[in-house]
Scaffold this active site. Structure first.
Site, mmCIF file in Angstrom:
data_model
loop_
_atom_site.group_PDB
_atom_site.id
_atom_site.type_symbol
_atom_site.label_atom_id
_atom_site.label_comp_id
_atom_site.label_asym_id
_atom_site.label_seq_id
_atom_site.Cartn_x
_atom_site.Cartn_y
_atom_site.Cartn_z
ATOM 1 N N HIS A 1 166.890 98.186 27.713
ATOM 2 C CA HIS A 1 166.814 96.724 27.740
ATOM 3 C C HIS A 1 168.029 96.133 28.450
ATOM 4 O O HIS A 1 167.900 95.249 29.306
ATOM 5 C CB HIS A 1 166.727 96.189 26.308
ATOM 6 C CG HIS A 1 166.554 94.705 26.212
ATOM 7 N ND1 HIS A 1 165.369 94.122 25.845
ATOM 8 C CD2 HIS A 1 167.417 93.681 26.434
ATOM 9 C CE1 HIS A 1 165.504 92.801 25.864
ATOM 10 N NE2 HIS A 1 166.749 92.513 26.212
ATOM 11 N N GLU B 1 167.902 94.444 32.397
ATOM 12 C CA GLU B 1 168.333 93.066 32.637
ATOM 13 C C GLU B 1 169.421 93.008 33.705
ATOM 14 O O GLU B 1 169.381 92.160 34.599
ATOM 15 C CB GLU B 1 168.830 92.445 31.334
ATOM 16 C CG GLU B 1 169.291 91.004 31.450
ATOM 17 C CD GLU B 1 168.183 90.060 31.885
ATOM 18 O OE1 GLU B 1 168.497 89.059 32.566
ATOM 19 O OE2 GLU B 1 167.009 90.333 31.556
ATOM 20 N N LYS C 1 167.935 93.739 37.168
ATOM 21 C CA LYS C 1 167.197 92.584 37.696
ATOM 22 C C LYS C 1 168.144 91.572 38.312
ATOM 23 O O LYS C 1 167.912 91.067 39.417
ATOM 24 C CB LYS C 1 166.379 91.917 36.578
ATOM 25 C CG LYS C 1 165.123 92.655 36.178
ATOM 26 C CD LYS C 1 164.207 91.772 35.331
ATOM 27 C CE LYS C 1 164.874 91.289 34.069
ATOM 28 N NZ LYS C 1 163.989 90.387 33.288
ATOM 29 N N ASN C 2 169.222 91.270 37.585
ATOM 30 C CA ASN C 2 170.188 90.298 38.091
ATOM 31 C C ASN C 2 170.869 90.788 39.360
ATOM 32 O O ASN C 2 171.062 90.029 40.320
ATOM 33 C CB ASN C 2 171.241 89.998 37.019
ATOM 34 C CG ASN C 2 170.671 89.268 35.819
ATOM 35 O OD1 ASN C 2 169.614 88.653 35.903
ATOM 36 N ND2 ASN C 2 171.364 89.339 34.693
#
Length: 407
Positions: A247, A251, A254-255
Protein backbone atom coordinates in the site's frame (compact mmCIF):
# COMPACT_ATOMS: atom_id res chain seq x y z
CA UNK A 1 -41.77 -11.88 14.95
CA UNK A 2 -40.93 -8.65 13.14
CA UNK A 3 -42.20 -6.67 16.14
CA UNK A 4 -40.08 -8.74 18.51
CA UNK A 5 -36.98 -8.19 16.37
CA UNK A 6 -37.69 -4.47 16.29
CA UNK A 7 -38.04 -4.32 20.07
CA UNK A 8 -34.86 -6.35 20.55
CA UNK A 9 -32.95 -4.01 18.25
CA UNK A 10 -34.21 -0.96 20.16
CA UNK A 11 -33.17 -2.54 23.45
CA UNK A 12 -29.71 -3.29 22.09
CA UNK A 13 -29.27 0.25 20.77
CA UNK A 14 -30.31 1.64 24.13
CA UNK A 15 -27.40 -0.22 25.69
CA UNK A 16 -24.77 1.15 23.29
CA UNK A 17 -23.83 4.24 25.38
CA UNK A 18 -23.29 1.97 28.40
CA UNK A 19 -21.07 -0.37 26.38
CA UNK A 20 -19.02 2.53 25.01
CA UNK A 21 -18.64 4.12 28.44
CA UNK A 22 -17.56 0.81 29.98
CA UNK A 23 -15.05 -0.36 27.38
CA UNK A 24 -13.55 3.10 26.76
CA UNK A 25 -12.27 3.03 30.34
CA UNK A 26 -9.78 0.36 29.29
CA UNK A 27 -6.67 1.01 27.21
CA UNK A 28 -6.11 -1.11 24.09
CA UNK A 29 -3.47 -3.83 24.39
CA UNK A 30 -0.81 -3.34 21.70
CA UNK A 31 0.69 -6.49 20.22
CA UNK A 32 4.11 -6.92 18.63
CA UNK A 33 4.72 -8.51 15.25
CA UNK A 34 6.50 -11.31 17.12
CA UNK A 35 3.42 -11.93 19.27
CA UNK A 36 1.22 -12.12 16.18
CA UNK A 37 3.71 -14.49 14.58
CA UNK A 38 4.28 -16.72 17.60
CA UNK A 39 0.57 -17.12 18.25
CA UNK A 40 -0.27 -17.93 14.65
CA UNK A 41 2.63 -20.29 13.92
CA UNK A 42 3.09 -22.42 17.04
CA UNK A 43 0.10 -22.42 19.35
CA UNK A 44 -2.76 -20.96 17.34
CA UNK A 45 -5.79 -21.66 19.51
CA UNK A 46 -9.15 -20.47 18.28
CA UNK A 47 -10.59 -20.42 21.80
CA UNK A 48 -7.76 -18.17 23.03
CA UNK A 49 -8.19 -15.80 20.10
CA UNK A 50 -11.97 -15.75 20.64
CA UNK A 51 -11.55 -14.91 24.34
CA UNK A 52 -9.05 -12.14 23.61
CA UNK A 53 -10.88 -10.53 20.69
CA UNK A 54 -14.31 -10.38 22.30
CA UNK A 55 -12.72 -8.13 24.92
CA UNK A 56 -10.08 -6.29 22.85
CA UNK A 57 -12.23 -5.38 19.86
CA UNK A 58 -14.87 -3.59 21.98
CA UNK A 59 -12.08 -1.70 23.75
CA UNK A 60 -10.58 -0.48 20.46
CA UNK A 61 -13.99 0.35 19.01
CA UNK A 62 -15.19 2.16 22.14
CA UNK A 63 -12.02 4.24 22.51
CA UNK A 64 -12.32 5.66 19.01
CA UNK A 65 -16.11 6.02 19.22
CA UNK A 66 -15.66 8.29 22.24
CA UNK A 67 -13.41 10.48 20.11
CA UNK A 68 -15.87 10.61 17.23
CA UNK A 69 -18.34 12.25 19.61
CA UNK A 70 -15.81 14.98 20.40
CA UNK A 71 -15.87 16.26 16.82
CA UNK A 72 -17.77 19.53 16.23
CA UNK A 73 -21.52 19.10 15.82
CA UNK A 74 -21.36 20.45 12.27
CA UNK A 75 -19.06 17.56 11.35
CA UNK A 76 -21.09 14.96 13.24
CA UNK A 77 -24.29 16.03 11.47
CA UNK A 78 -22.98 15.22 7.99
CA UNK A 79 -24.75 12.17 6.52
CA UNK A 80 -21.49 10.33 5.79
CA UNK A 81 -20.13 10.67 9.32
CA UNK A 82 -23.47 9.51 10.73
CA UNK A 83 -23.30 6.48 8.44
CA UNK A 84 -19.81 5.60 9.68
CA UNK A 85 -21.00 5.97 13.28
CA UNK A 86 -23.88 3.57 12.58
CA UNK A 87 -21.41 0.99 11.24
CA UNK A 88 -19.31 1.21 14.40
CA UNK A 89 -22.37 0.93 16.63
CA UNK A 90 -23.60 -2.16 14.78
CA UNK A 91 -20.16 -3.79 14.89
CA UNK A 92 -19.94 -3.19 18.64
CA UNK A 93 -23.37 -4.77 19.08
CA UNK A 94 -22.34 -7.75 16.95
CA UNK A 95 -19.41 -8.48 19.28
CA UNK A 96 -21.47 -7.93 22.43
CA UNK A 97 -23.52 -10.98 21.50
CA UNK A 98 -20.47 -13.18 22.23
CA UNK A 99 -19.45 -11.74 25.61
CA UNK A 100 -21.14 -14.53 27.55
CA UNK A 101 -20.74 -17.35 25.02
CA UNK A 102 -18.78 -20.45 26.03
CA UNK A 103 -15.36 -20.72 24.27
CA UNK A 104 -15.78 -24.51 24.33
CA UNK A 105 -18.86 -24.21 22.10
CA UNK A 106 -17.70 -24.92 18.54
CA UNK A 107 -20.88 -23.37 17.13
CA UNK A 108 -20.10 -20.13 18.95
CA UNK A 109 -16.56 -20.11 17.55
CA UNK A 110 -17.84 -20.55 14.02
CA UNK A 111 -20.48 -17.86 14.45
CA UNK A 112 -17.85 -15.51 15.89
CA UNK A 113 -15.57 -15.93 12.87
CA UNK A 114 -18.54 -15.31 10.56
CA UNK A 115 -19.43 -12.18 12.55
CA UNK A 116 -15.87 -10.87 12.18
CA UNK A 117 -16.06 -11.36 8.41
CA UNK A 118 -19.33 -9.41 8.39
CA UNK A 119 -17.76 -6.61 10.43
CA UNK A 120 -14.74 -6.46 8.14
CA UNK A 121 -16.93 -6.23 5.06
CA UNK A 122 -19.17 -3.62 6.68
CA UNK A 123 -16.14 -1.39 7.25
CA UNK A 124 -14.68 -1.72 3.74
CA UNK A 125 -15.71 1.80 2.73
CA UNK A 126 -14.97 3.58 6.01
CA UNK A 127 -12.07 5.62 4.58
CA UNK A 128 -13.85 7.05 1.50
CA UNK A 129 -17.11 7.52 3.43
CA UNK A 130 -15.40 9.50 6.19
CA UNK A 131 -13.57 11.45 3.47
CA UNK A 132 -16.94 12.23 1.91
CA UNK A 133 -18.09 13.50 5.30
CA UNK A 134 -15.15 15.90 5.44
CA UNK A 135 -16.05 17.17 1.95
CA UNK A 136 -19.68 17.62 2.99
CA UNK A 137 -18.53 19.69 5.97
CA UNK A 138 -16.17 21.83 3.85
CA UNK A 139 -18.85 22.45 1.21
CA UNK A 140 -21.40 23.50 3.84
CA UNK A 141 -19.22 25.53 6.20
CA UNK A 142 -15.93 26.27 4.46
CA UNK A 143 -12.52 26.19 6.13
CA UNK A 144 -12.10 26.84 9.85
CA UNK A 145 -8.50 26.54 11.19
CA UNK A 146 -9.50 25.16 14.60
CA UNK A 147 -11.88 22.56 13.15
CA UNK A 148 -9.33 21.62 10.49
CA UNK A 149 -6.74 21.04 13.19
CA UNK A 150 -9.12 18.84 15.18
CA UNK A 151 -10.15 16.86 12.10
CA UNK A 152 -6.50 16.23 11.18
CA UNK A 153 -5.74 15.02 14.71
CA UNK A 154 -8.88 12.86 14.80
CA UNK A 155 -8.50 11.25 11.37
CA UNK A 156 -4.91 10.23 12.03
CA UNK A 157 -6.09 8.43 15.16
CA UNK A 158 -9.32 7.15 13.61
CA UNK A 159 -7.66 5.61 10.55
CA UNK A 160 -4.83 4.15 12.63
CA UNK A 161 -7.43 2.57 14.90
CA UNK A 162 -9.15 1.15 11.81
CA UNK A 163 -5.87 -0.36 10.56
CA UNK A 164 -5.35 -2.05 13.94
CA UNK A 165 -8.90 -3.41 14.10
CA UNK A 166 -8.63 -4.84 10.59
CA UNK A 167 -5.33 -6.44 11.53
CA UNK A 168 -7.03 -8.31 14.38
CA UNK A 169 -9.99 -9.27 12.20
CA UNK A 170 -7.77 -10.52 9.39
CA UNK A 171 -5.49 -12.55 11.65
CA UNK A 172 -8.40 -14.39 13.26
CA UNK A 173 -10.40 -15.02 10.10
CA UNK A 174 -7.38 -16.08 8.03
CA UNK A 175 -6.10 -18.44 10.72
CA UNK A 176 -9.39 -20.05 11.69
CA UNK A 177 -11.68 -20.02 8.67
CA UNK A 178 -10.53 -23.55 7.85
CA UNK A 179 -8.68 -22.81 4.60
CA UNK A 180 -5.16 -21.92 3.49
CA UNK A 181 -4.38 -19.25 0.94
CA UNK A 182 -2.85 -21.24 -1.97
CA UNK A 183 -1.02 -18.15 -3.22
CA UNK A 184 0.69 -17.63 0.14
CA UNK A 185 0.83 -20.98 1.98
CA UNK A 186 3.64 -19.85 4.32
CA UNK A 187 1.90 -16.70 5.53
CA UNK A 188 0.78 -16.57 9.15
CA UNK A 189 -2.56 -14.90 8.65
CA UNK A 190 -1.66 -11.70 6.81
CA UNK A 191 1.99 -11.78 7.98
CA UNK A 192 4.86 -13.03 5.83
CA UNK A 193 7.65 -14.30 8.13
CA UNK A 194 10.13 -13.94 5.26
CA UNK A 195 8.81 -10.95 3.35
CA UNK A 196 11.07 -10.11 0.40
CA UNK A 197 11.11 -6.32 0.30
CA UNK A 198 12.43 -6.18 -3.27
CA UNK A 199 9.61 -8.44 -4.50
CA UNK A 200 6.98 -6.16 -2.93
CA UNK A 201 8.73 -3.13 -4.47
CA UNK A 202 8.55 -4.73 -7.92
CA UNK A 203 4.90 -5.75 -7.47
CA UNK A 204 3.93 -2.20 -6.48
CA UNK A 205 5.98 -0.76 -9.37
CA UNK A 206 4.39 -3.08 -11.94
CA UNK A 207 0.85 -2.17 -10.86
CA UNK A 208 1.69 1.54 -10.87
CA UNK A 209 3.30 1.14 -14.28
CA UNK A 210 0.08 -0.37 -15.66
CA UNK A 211 -1.90 2.61 -14.41
CA UNK A 212 0.67 5.10 -15.64
CA UNK A 213 0.76 3.50 -19.09
CA UNK A 214 -3.03 3.58 -19.19
CA UNK A 215 -3.27 7.30 -18.34
CA UNK A 216 -0.13 8.68 -19.98
CA UNK A 217 0.87 6.03 -22.55
CA UNK A 218 4.34 5.89 -21.00
CA UNK A 219 6.06 5.30 -17.66
CA UNK A 220 9.54 5.59 -16.11
CA UNK A 221 11.74 2.55 -15.55
CA UNK A 222 12.65 1.16 -12.13
CA UNK A 223 16.17 0.87 -10.75
CA UNK A 224 16.44 -0.99 -7.45
CA UNK A 225 19.41 -1.56 -5.16
CA UNK A 226 19.69 -3.47 -1.88
CA UNK A 227 22.21 -2.93 0.92
CA UNK A 228 22.08 -5.60 3.61
CA UNK A 229 24.44 -4.49 6.38
CA UNK A 230 23.60 -7.52 8.51
CA UNK A 231 24.19 -10.17 5.80
CA UNK A 232 25.92 -8.73 2.72
CA UNK A 233 25.05 -10.34 -0.60
CA UNK A 234 21.83 -11.73 0.90
CA UNK A 235 18.38 -10.48 -0.21
CA UNK A 236 16.59 -8.41 2.41
CA UNK A 237 13.74 -10.16 4.17
CA UNK A 238 11.76 -9.08 7.22
CA UNK A 239 8.72 -10.16 9.21
CA UNK A 240 5.98 -7.87 7.94
CA UNK A 241 2.51 -7.54 6.47
CA UNK A 242 3.11 -7.44 2.68
CA UNK A 243 -0.23 -5.76 1.97
CA UNK A 244 0.72 -2.83 4.25
CA UNK A 245 4.11 -2.40 2.57
CA UNK A 246 2.53 -2.72 -0.86
CA UNK A 247 0.00 0.00 0.00
CA UNK A 248 2.77 2.43 0.95
CA UNK A 249 4.95 1.67 -2.06
CA UNK A 250 2.07 1.73 -4.53
CA UNK A 251 1.09 5.21 -3.37
CA UNK A 252 4.66 6.48 -3.59
CA UNK A 253 5.18 4.97 -7.04
CA UNK A 254 1.97 6.59 -8.31
CA UNK A 255 3.13 9.98 -7.10
CA UNK A 256 6.66 9.52 -8.44
CA UNK A 257 5.49 8.34 -11.87
CA UNK A 258 2.89 11.04 -12.22
CA UNK A 259 5.40 13.76 -11.33
CA UNK A 260 8.06 12.30 -13.62
CA UNK A 261 5.81 11.98 -16.67
CA UNK A 262 4.11 15.37 -16.27
CA UNK A 263 7.43 17.19 -15.76
CA UNK A 264 9.16 15.55 -18.77
CA UNK A 265 6.45 15.69 -21.42
CA UNK A 266 8.84 17.10 -24.01
CA UNK A 267 11.79 14.88 -23.09
CA UNK A 268 12.72 11.99 -25.41
CA UNK A 269 13.44 9.73 -22.42
CA UNK A 270 11.98 9.61 -18.91
CA UNK A 271 14.42 9.50 -15.97
CA UNK A 272 14.00 6.29 -13.93
CA UNK A 273 12.56 5.99 -10.45
CA UNK A 274 15.33 4.72 -8.17
CA UNK A 275 14.67 2.63 -5.08
CA UNK A 276 17.27 1.87 -2.41
CA UNK A 277 16.52 -0.73 0.28
CA UNK A 278 18.86 -0.74 3.28
CA UNK A 279 18.75 -3.04 6.31
CA UNK A 280 20.62 -2.10 9.49
CA UNK A 281 20.60 -3.30 13.07
CA UNK A 282 17.42 -1.43 14.07
CA UNK A 283 15.83 -0.04 10.92
CA UNK A 284 14.88 -1.11 7.45
CA UNK A 285 14.71 1.94 5.19
CA UNK A 286 13.32 2.23 1.67
CA UNK A 287 14.20 5.36 -0.29
CA UNK A 288 12.35 6.14 -3.51
CA UNK A 289 13.88 8.92 -5.61
CA UNK A 290 12.29 10.58 -8.62
CA UNK A 291 13.23 13.43 -10.98
CA UNK A 292 9.73 14.93 -11.03
CA UNK A 293 10.92 18.49 -10.27
CA UNK A 294 9.83 18.28 -6.62
CA UNK A 295 7.46 20.50 -4.64
CA UNK A 296 8.08 23.69 -2.63
CA UNK A 297 8.86 23.26 1.06
CA UNK A 298 5.70 25.17 2.10
CA UNK A 299 3.55 22.52 0.39
CA UNK A 300 5.06 19.43 2.05
CA UNK A 301 2.75 19.58 5.09
CA UNK A 302 -0.28 19.94 2.81
CA UNK A 303 0.54 16.61 1.19
CA UNK A 304 -0.24 14.91 4.50
CA UNK A 305 -3.37 16.95 5.22
CA UNK A 306 -6.83 15.40 4.96
CA UNK A 307 -8.32 18.85 4.47
CA UNK A 308 -6.33 19.68 1.36
CA UNK A 309 -6.79 17.97 -2.00
CA UNK A 310 -6.82 19.35 -5.52
CA UNK A 311 -8.03 16.10 -7.06
CA UNK A 312 -11.65 15.52 -8.18
CA UNK A 313 -13.76 13.37 -5.89
CA UNK A 314 -13.64 9.70 -6.96
CA UNK A 315 -16.84 7.62 -6.92
CA UNK A 316 -17.37 5.27 -3.97
CA UNK A 317 -17.14 1.53 -4.43
CA UNK A 318 -15.85 1.54 -8.00
CA UNK A 319 -12.98 -0.75 -7.05
CA UNK A 320 -10.54 1.13 -9.25
CA UNK A 321 -7.19 2.62 -8.40
CA UNK A 322 -6.94 6.10 -9.94
CA UNK A 323 -3.67 8.03 -10.04
CA UNK A 324 -5.33 10.65 -7.84
CA UNK A 325 -8.28 10.40 -5.46
CA UNK A 326 -9.37 12.01 -2.19
CA UNK A 327 -5.80 13.08 -1.50
CA UNK A 328 -5.64 10.58 1.36
CA UNK A 329 -2.97 8.34 -0.16
CA UNK A 330 0.04 9.84 1.58
CA UNK A 331 -1.46 10.40 5.05
CA UNK A 332 -2.92 6.86 5.09
CA UNK A 333 0.39 5.41 3.86
CA UNK A 334 2.21 7.23 6.65
CA UNK A 335 -0.19 5.65 9.15
CA UNK A 336 0.57 2.17 7.78
CA UNK A 337 4.27 2.88 8.37
CA UNK A 338 3.65 4.28 11.86
CA UNK A 339 1.33 1.42 12.85
CA UNK A 340 4.33 -0.81 13.67
CA UNK A 341 6.54 2.05 14.94
CA UNK A 342 7.93 3.11 11.55
CA UNK A 343 7.44 6.32 9.61
CA UNK A 344 7.12 7.83 6.15
CA UNK A 345 8.81 11.12 5.29
CA UNK A 346 9.23 13.28 2.20
CA UNK A 347 12.29 15.33 1.27
CA UNK A 348 11.86 17.42 -1.84
CA UNK A 349 14.13 19.70 -3.89
CA UNK A 350 11.98 21.99 -5.97
CA UNK A 351 13.24 22.04 -9.53
CA UNK A 352 14.85 18.60 -9.22
CA UNK A 353 12.85 15.82 -7.56
CA UNK A 354 11.63 14.13 -4.39
CA UNK A 355 12.98 11.46 -2.06
CA UNK A 356 10.37 9.48 -0.15
CA UNK A 357 11.61 7.38 2.77
CA UNK A 358 9.80 4.54 4.49
CA UNK A 359 11.24 3.50 7.85
CA UNK A 360 10.32 0.11 9.32
CA UNK A 361 11.61 -1.76 12.35
CA UNK A 362 14.14 -4.44 11.43
CA UNK A 363 13.20 -6.67 14.39
CA UNK A 364 9.76 -8.18 14.92
CA UNK A 365 10.10 -7.59 18.68
CA UNK A 366 10.39 -3.83 18.05
CA UNK A 367 7.43 -3.76 15.66
CA UNK A 368 4.71 -3.05 18.23
CA UNK A 369 1.28 -1.67 17.41
CA UNK A 370 0.87 2.08 17.79
CA UNK A 371 -2.66 2.56 19.12
CA UNK A 372 -4.71 5.64 20.04
CA UNK A 373 -6.25 5.69 23.49
CA UNK A 374 -9.07 7.90 24.70
CA UNK A 375 -8.04 9.80 27.83
CA UNK A 376 -7.89 13.32 29.26
CA UNK A 377 -4.98 14.27 27.00
CA UNK A 378 -6.99 13.37 23.92
CA UNK A 379 -10.07 15.13 25.29
CA UNK A 380 -8.09 18.31 25.96
CA UNK A 381 -6.81 18.35 22.39
CA UNK A 382 -10.35 18.74 21.06
CA UNK A 383 -11.06 21.57 23.51
CA UNK A 384 -8.01 23.59 22.51
CA UNK A 385 -8.49 26.75 20.48
CA UNK A 386 -5.97 28.10 18.04
CA UNK A 387 -3.97 30.85 19.72
CA UNK A 388 -2.32 33.70 17.91
CA UNK A 389 1.10 32.91 16.52
CA UNK A 390 4.18 33.94 18.51
CA UNK A 391 6.29 34.61 15.39
CA UNK A 392 6.20 37.66 13.15
CA UNK A 393 4.33 37.20 9.88
CA UNK A 394 6.24 38.71 6.95
CA UNK A 395 4.41 41.69 5.47
CA UNK A 396 4.35 42.53 1.77
CA UNK A 397 4.29 46.21 2.76
CA UNK A 398 6.59 46.74 5.76
CA UNK A 399 6.36 49.94 7.72
CA UNK A 400 8.63 52.77 6.69
CA UNK A 401 10.84 53.16 9.77
CA UNK A 402 12.13 56.55 8.63
CA UNK A 403 8.68 58.11 9.03
CA UNK A 404 7.78 56.32 12.26
CA UNK A 405 7.56 58.69 15.24
CA UNK A 406 7.73 57.78 18.89
CA UNK A 407 4.54 59.01 20.59
Amino acid sequence: MRLLRCLAKRAALAGVPTYIEHFSKFSPSPLSMKQFLDFGSSNACEKTSFTFLRQELPVRLANIMKEINLLPDRVLRTPSVQLVQSWYVQSLLDIMEFLDRDPEDQAALGQFTAALVTIRNRHNDVVPTMAQGVLEYKEAYGDDPVTNQNIQYFLDRFYLSRISIRMLLNQHTLLFDGSTNPAHPKHIGSIDPHCSVADVVRDAYNMSKLLCDKYYMCSPDLEIQEVNAASPQQPIRIVYVPSHLYHMLFELFKNAMRATVESHESSPRLPPVRVMVALGQEDLAIKMSDRGLGVPLRKIDRLFSYMYSTAPTPPLGDGGAPLAGFGYGLPISRLYARYFQGDLQLFSMEGFGTDALIYLKALSTDSVERLPVYNKSAWRHYQASQDGGDWCVPSTEPKNASTYRVP
